[in-house]
Design an enzyme around this catalytic site. Structure first.
Site, PDB file in Angstrom:
ATOM      1  N   HIS A  34       9.009   6.046   7.740  1.00  0.00           N
ATOM      2  CA  HIS A  34       7.658   5.969   8.319  1.00  0.00           C
ATOM      3  C   HIS A  34       6.619   5.654   7.240  1.00  0.00           C
ATOM      4  O   HIS A  34       5.451   6.021   7.359  1.00  0.00           O
ATOM      5  CB  HIS A  34       7.296   7.268   9.062  1.00  0.00           C
ATOM      6  CG  HIS A  34       8.007   7.417  10.375  1.00  0.00           C
ATOM      7  ND1 HIS A  34       7.540   6.842  11.536  1.00  0.00           N
ATOM      8  CD2 HIS A  34       9.144   8.053  10.710  1.00  0.00           C
ATOM      9  CE1 HIS A  34       8.372   7.135  12.527  1.00  0.00           C
ATOM     10  NE2 HIS A  34       9.358   7.863  12.048  1.00  0.00           N
ATOM     11  N   LEU A 132      19.658   2.537  13.713  1.00  0.00           N
ATOM     12  CA  LEU A 132      20.266   1.668  12.692  1.00  0.00           C
ATOM     13  C   LEU A 132      19.784   0.229  12.831  1.00  0.00           C
ATOM     14  O   LEU A 132      20.398  -0.706  12.338  1.00  0.00           O
ATOM     15  CB  LEU A 132      21.793   1.734  12.784  1.00  0.00           C
ATOM     16  CG  LEU A 132      22.410   3.132  12.651  1.00  0.00           C
ATOM     17  CD1 LEU A 132      23.919   3.076  12.852  1.00  0.00           C
ATOM     18  CD2 LEU A 132      22.078   3.753  11.302  1.00  0.00           C
ATOM     19  N   SER A 134      19.246  -1.889  15.610  1.00  0.00           N
ATOM     20  CA  SER A 134      19.879  -2.877  16.486  1.00  0.00           C
ATOM     21  C   SER A 134      18.883  -3.962  16.868  1.00  0.00           C
ATOM     22  O   SER A 134      19.251  -5.136  16.987  1.00  0.00           O
ATOM     23  CB  SER A 134      20.442  -2.200  17.739  1.00  0.00           C
ATOM     24  OG  SER A 134      19.448  -1.477  18.434  1.00  0.00           O
ATOM     25  N   SER A 135      17.613  -3.597  17.024  1.00  0.00           N
ATOM     26  CA  SER A 135      16.611  -4.597  17.424  1.00  0.00           C
ATOM     27  C   SER A 135      16.367  -5.614  16.315  1.00  0.00           C
ATOM     28  O   SER A 135      16.344  -6.826  16.559  1.00  0.00           O
ATOM     29  CB  SER A 135      15.297  -3.914  17.833  1.00  0.00           C
ATOM     30  OG  SER A 135      14.796  -3.117  16.786  1.00  0.00           O
ATOM     31  N   ASP A 179      12.594  -2.930   8.724  1.00  0.00           N
ATOM     32  CA  ASP A 179      13.882  -3.168   9.376  1.00  0.00           C
ATOM     33  C   ASP A 179      14.297  -4.633   9.286  1.00  0.00           C
ATOM     34  O   ASP A 179      15.428  -4.955   8.914  1.00  0.00           O
ATOM     35  CB  ASP A 179      13.825  -2.728  10.839  1.00  0.00           C
ATOM     36  CG  ASP A 179      13.667  -1.228  10.983  1.00  0.00           C
ATOM     37  OD1 ASP A 179      13.812  -0.517   9.969  1.00  0.00           O
ATOM     38  OD2 ASP A 179      13.394  -0.762  12.100  1.00  0.00           O
TER      39      ASP A 179
END
Length: 392
Positions: A34, A132, A134-135, A179
């Site tokens: 974050h 983890l 996925s997007s 990410d």
């Protein structure tokens, strides 16, 4: 599974041969949670668990996507849209397609020529909602497939930025860039020390010696877009606004702890103070973790990872019973240097750094405690640190 197996699955669905198979990794974040949307530092790496995609060009302007993962559902189907359609899919069972569609929409908006449709078969091995990424794995998979099929002159960091834009503007989650960066810029056996404010980065070998990283999944789904994730973003923005009565900052990542402590009184709200304190302290922990890694001090790295989880639990309040059960019981196991939740939180996964010789006992012990306390099984994964998206 190998390339031929994925090509065979594609042919089963679309009744014609596929052209190419791509792989896009997932990611874990060693420390720095974050902090990305707060303009701080992160230390993620791409992992060998990820998403495979097989595509084949079409002569019309239709994009047809089929997910082997949704094939487990009774309503599994091929979802289609036109390459000129710029609106998100709104049907509940089609919203997952927006991670693909957004990338196509924004590449076309940038002026890239995408002049025909294609079929796309997806097989993901990252549990949805596992924390983890996925997007991001899907977004970077789509970006690299489009780059390959249409010979797009765009580098990976620009695709990373479009992945974040897809997440923010097309899906509606106010996430930072970590990410997509971790997935898109992944490098075998290296983690990425990234300044999310400037996008300056460097690779550091993830040399753990006799230790390994174990991924622990709660097997409880989180849906960040529908969770308190966006609320945390807004709370941090409000803290910045209040601090700027005396300071001149854009993000909490610009502050060190001493400056934050000096001006905490300006925030004047206990919840906002705790949220901001996490963002500032986690950024400092991440910098210290890099120092520890460069010195080979794994015990110090473990202590910082544990402190990260404590801050995420009490100051940021994004852990929950399942993640706390995994991380806090991991701390008590022989050979465990540190453990914490990873990802957005509210379920998903945690990681632990564990001595290889203790790994099987670790999984057995933590798994039993979790099952006894939560009522169902956790899952444990070993993953290698790998390169970013690529053609098989």
């Amino acid at each position: 599974m190998d390339k031929q197996q994925f090509l065979a699955e594609y042919q089963d669905v679309f009744k014609e041969p596929g052209k190419d198979v791509f792989f896009s990794p997932g990611r874990i974040n060693v420390i720095g949670e974050h902090t990305d949307y707060n303009g701080g530092h992160v230390f993620p790496c791409a992992i060998s668990i990820g998403t495979y995609g097989v595509y084949g060009p079409r002569e019309d302007t239709t994009v047809a996507i089929y997910s082997a993962n949704s094939a487990k559902e009774e309503d599994s189907k091929i979802i289609t849209f036109d390459i000129n359609d710029t609106e998100p899919q709104n049907a509940k069972d089609e919203k997952w397609v927006n991670y693909f569609k957004g990338m196509l929409v924004y590449l076309k908006q940038r002026g890239f020529k995408i002049d025909h449709g294609f079929n796309l078969y997806i097989h993901g091995f990252l549990p949805y909602g596992s924390g983890l990424s996925s997007s991001a794995s899907i977004e970077m998979l789509m970006g690299n497939i489009l780059k390959d099929e249409f010979n797009l002159d765009i580098d990976e960091i620009e695709l990373v930025k479009l992945g974040q834009k897809t997440e923010n503007d097309f899906v509606g989650l106010n996430s930072g860039i970590m990410d997509q960066f971790a997935v898109g810029m992944g490098k075998e056996n290296n983690a990425i020390y990234l300044d999310c404010n400037t996008l300056e980065y460097k690779y550091l070998p993830l040399e753990l010696g006799d230790y390994e990283i174990i991924i622990m999944s709660t097997n409880k789904n989180h849906s960040l877009a529908g969770s308190k994730y966006n609320e945390r973003v807004q709370e941090c923005e409000e803290a910045v606004k209040r601090l700027n009565k005396k300071l001149d900052i854009n993000k909490l990542g610009e502050l060190d702890s001493d400056t934050f402590d000096q001006y905490t009184y300006l925030i004047d709200d206990d919840t906002l103070i705790r949220r901001a304190r996490h963002a500032v302290s986690e950024n400092e922990r991440t910098k210290k973790a890099i120092d520890a890694m460069e010195k080979g001090d794994l015990e110090e790295l473990g202590r910082l990872i544990n402190a990260s989880h404590v801050s995420l639990k009490y100051d940021y309040e994004v852990t929950g019973k399942e993640l706390d059960t995994l991380a806090e019981n991991a701390w008590n196991q022989p050979g465990c240097l540190g453990a914490r939740m990873v990802g957005g939180g509210f379920a998903g996964s945690a990681i632990a750094i564990v001595k290889k010789s203790e790994a099987e006992n670790f999984k057995k012990n933590v798994g039993k405690i979790y099952r006894d306390k939560i009522g169902y099984d956790a899952s444990f994964y070993d993953a290698e640190v790998v390169d970013g998206p690529h053609k098989l």
